[in-house]
Design a protein around this motif. Structure first.
Motif, short mmCIF file in Angstrom:
data_model
loop_
_atom_site.label_atom_id
_atom_site.label_comp_id
_atom_site.label_asym_id
_atom_site.label_seq_id
_atom_site.Cartn_x
_atom_site.Cartn_y
_atom_site.Cartn_z
N GLY A 339 0.82 -1.20 0.00
CA GLY A 339 0.00 0.00 0.00
C GLY A 339 0.85 1.25 0.00
N THR A 340 0.21 2.37 -0.28
CA THR A 340 0.86 3.66 -0.23
C THR A 340 0.72 4.23 1.18
OG1 THR A 340 0.46 4.10 -2.56
CG2 THR A 340 0.89 6.01 -1.16
N PHE A 341 1.79 4.82 1.64
CA PHE A 341 1.87 5.30 3.01
C PHE A 341 2.51 6.68 2.97
CE2 PHE A 341 4.73 5.56 6.76
CZ PHE A 341 3.78 5.53 7.78
N GLY A 342 2.17 7.55 3.91
CA GLY A 342 2.73 8.90 3.89
C GLY A 342 3.28 9.31 5.23
N SER A 343 4.29 10.16 5.22
CA SER A 343 4.84 10.69 6.46
C SER A 343 5.12 12.18 6.31
CB SER A 343 6.13 9.95 6.84
OG SER A 343 7.15 10.20 5.89
N THR A 344 4.98 12.89 7.42
CA THR A 344 5.28 14.32 7.45
C THR A 344 6.53 14.53 8.29
OG1 THR A 344 3.87 14.68 9.39
CG2 THR A 344 2.84 14.92 7.22
N LYS A 345 7.12 15.71 8.19
CA LYS A 345 8.38 15.97 8.89
C LYS A 345 8.25 15.87 10.40
CE LYS A 345 10.47 18.85 5.28
NZ LYS A 345 11.00 20.18 4.92
N ASP A 346 7.11 16.32 10.94
CA ASP A 346 6.92 16.27 12.39
C ASP A 346 6.03 15.11 12.83
OD1 ASP A 346 4.47 17.16 11.50
OD2 ASP A 346 4.61 19.14 12.44
N GLY A 347 5.63 14.26 11.87
CA GLY A 347 4.80 13.11 12.21
C GLY A 347 3.35 13.44 12.46
N LEU A 348 2.97 14.72 12.33
CA LEU A 348 1.60 15.14 12.63
C LEU A 348 0.76 15.25 11.37
CD1 LEU A 348 2.31 17.95 15.27
CD2 LEU A 348 1.74 15.54 15.68
N PRO A 349 -0.54 15.12 11.51
CA PRO A 349 -1.44 15.24 10.35
C PRO A 349 -1.67 16.70 9.98
CG PRO A 349 -2.74 14.95 12.32
CD PRO A 349 -1.29 14.86 12.75
N TYR A 350 -2.32 16.90 8.86
CA TYR A 350 -2.77 18.24 8.46
C TYR A 350 -4.29 18.25 8.53
CZ TYR A 350 1.87 19.73 7.04
OH TYR A 350 3.20 20.09 7.05
N ILE A 351 -4.82 19.17 9.32
CA ILE A 351 -6.26 19.23 9.57
C ILE A 351 -6.71 20.69 9.50
CG2 ILE A 351 -8.09 18.79 11.24
CD1 ILE A 351 -6.23 16.64 12.49
N GLY A 352 -7.84 20.92 8.81
CA GLY A 352 -8.42 22.25 8.81
C GLY A 352 -8.39 22.93 7.46
N PRO A 353 -8.60 24.25 7.44
CA PRO A 353 -8.67 24.98 6.17
C PRO A 353 -7.31 25.17 5.52
CG PRO A 353 -8.85 26.49 8.03
CD PRO A 353 -8.86 25.12 8.61
N TYR A 354 -7.33 25.28 4.19
CA TYR A 354 -6.15 25.59 3.40
C TYR A 354 -6.49 26.83 2.59
CZ TYR A 354 -2.37 24.95 -0.02
OH TYR A 354 -1.26 25.11 -0.82
N LYS A 355 -5.71 27.87 2.75
CA LYS A 355 -6.06 29.21 2.26
C LYS A 355 -6.47 29.23 0.79
CE LYS A 355 -4.37 33.98 2.44
NZ LYS A 355 -3.24 34.86 2.81
N LYS A 356 -5.83 28.42 -0.04
CA LYS A 356 -6.10 28.46 -1.47
C LYS A 356 -7.36 27.69 -1.88
CE LYS A 356 -1.27 29.19 -2.82
NZ LYS A 356 -0.16 28.72 -3.68
N LYS A 357 -7.99 27.03 -0.92
CA LYS A 357 -9.20 26.25 -1.21
C LYS A 357 -10.35 26.79 -0.34
CE LYS A 357 -7.04 23.32 -3.98
NZ LYS A 357 -7.31 23.24 -5.43
N THR A 358 -10.99 27.85 -0.80
CA THR A 358 -12.03 28.52 -0.03
C THR A 358 -13.18 27.57 0.33
OG1 THR A 358 -11.51 30.51 -1.29
CG2 THR A 358 -13.52 30.55 0.02
#
Length: 400
Positions: A339-358
């Motif tokens: 399967g495909t798996f992902g990791s971030t630099k700090d191990g934390l997820p991204y949650i909430g609004p993203y400025k470019k996607k109103t």
């Protein structure tokens, strides 16, 4: 994106539990949830609980993406150790992230009881030092967790050997963890209030175009139907790279193997969740139907062809790993998958609004404990949609 290959055991064992319709008409609703895997299903459950009208839609048959490939270990531990995360983002924030994951396990247990999900088992977790060089920082990690209020024990190499039969350089025994079946749980979550017209679920309905406007969002399916909503929740998992133009995640390939069924349960002490300090780490657990599941052997690429070409070799390696860890286990592989798996630099997820996607929110539970992150995401997004303040939103924001 091709997210998996091989024969994920959850699909083989459970088939297709529910039937869903294709979207074949225009819809107007309050919230659209894009993605109906475990993350989207948790978001839908939390919104439906509050009576928020929402449409959930997926391009595939429900659960056939990353959710079916999940090995469903539920741990409060983040891929970045607590002591190290404290150095990166500060002690208070790091401890809060770990504590939220700890709470998420309890929340998932409550949900599993409410929805009668049989495959949910509370488990202790053994995190052992694979190499001598890991012994010192593992003790540091133990102290950090103990100081943060977690119920943990430090085991010496002899204690690990005597109690679990594993050769190590020490281990942390955590008293709170669990295991489930993400595929089954996703379907049970989607069954919640499925008899109400305000919360429909559609699969096999790819979205070809998304327009973000000041007053809402418009989605168009590949067969020409339109969904209009006030808000959109992206719960597309690792396919998010198609929507976010900043490098937030590194995609990897990971592998898992499940054994043949054993006649009797004669595994290791307490059938604890086991994982080690290697990079990539190895993990092993039992299943509800007398099998053993082992995973790991990650590769630093997500190319489906390269990933699939390695499946046979990885199956043998993981089989050898299981038998090397427990020589008396006689692990015989029956099903294996990648399967495909992902990791971030700090191990934390991204949650909430993203400025470019109103008028949208993202629920991106990257990492080895993505299911607990998905619970956190669902709760934060529920609050934000309701206009409530959530003090933890900033911890996982795109601007952190």
């Amino acid at each position: 994106m091709n997210l998996k290959s091989g024969y994920p055991f959850s699909i083989v064992k459970n088939g297709i539990p529910n039937d869903y319709l294709k979207l074949e008409n225009d819809i107007t609703t309050d919230v659209v949830i894009l993605g109906a895997g475990i993350t989207g299903a948790l978001v839908r459950y939390h919104l439906a609980k509050e009576g928020i009208k929402c449409v959930t839609i997926d391009a595939r048959t429900i659960g056939f993406g990353s959710t079916s490939a999940s090995t469903s270990l539920l741990q409060y531990e983040i891929d970045v150790p607590l002591y190290k995360l404290s150095e990166m983002i500060g002690k208070e924030k790091a401890e809060r992230a770990y504590q939220l994951c700890d709470k998420a396990i309890n929340d998932l247990e409550d949900i599993a009881k409410e929805l009668n999900v049989e495959e949910f088992e509370s488990k202790k977790s053994l995190y052992y030092a694979k190499y001598k060089k890991d012994a010192d920082w593992l003790k540091q990690e133990y102290e950090a967790r103990k100081e943060a209020g977690f119920k943990v024990d430090y085991l010496t190499p002899k204690e690990v050997q005597d109690q679990y039969g594993i050769k190590s350089y020490g281990a942390i025994l955590s008293h709170h963890g669990a295991q489930t079946n993400a595929y089954v749980m996703a379907h049970e979550l989607l069954r919640y209030k499925s008899d109400k017209k305000e919360f429909p679920v559609y699969d096999r309905s790819p979205i070809k175009d998304i327009t973000h406007k000041k007053d809402g969002v418009v989605l168009k399916t590949d067969n020409g139907y339109t969904i209009k909503a006030k808000k959109l929740v992206y719960a597309t998992g690792y396919e998010v790279v198609e929507f976010i133009d900043k490098p937030i995640v590194d995609l990897l390939s990971t592998y898992a193997v499940v054994s043949e069924q054993y006649n009797e349960r004669n595994f290791w002490k307490d059938e604890v969740l086991i994982w080690n300090t290697a990079d990539p780490y190895l993990y092993i657990r039992t299943t509800i139907d007398n099998r053993v599941l082992i995973g790991g052997r990650d590769e630093e690429f997500s190319n489906p062809r390269k990933r699939d070409e390695l499946l046979k070799r990885k199956t043998k390696q993981l089989t050898d790993d299981a038998n090397g860890l427990f020589p008396k286990l006689n692990f015989i592989p029956e099903f294996s998958w990648a399967g495909t798996f992902g990791s971030t630099k700090d191990g934390l997820p991204y949650i909430g609004p993203y400025k470019k996607k109103t008028n949208s929110y993202f629920a991106l539970g990257f990492g080895g404990n993505g299911i607990t992150f998905s619970v956190i995401a669902a709760q934060i997004i529920r609050d934000l949609i309701q206009g409530k303040e959530n003090k933890d939103a900033e911890l996982f924001s795109f601007t952190r």
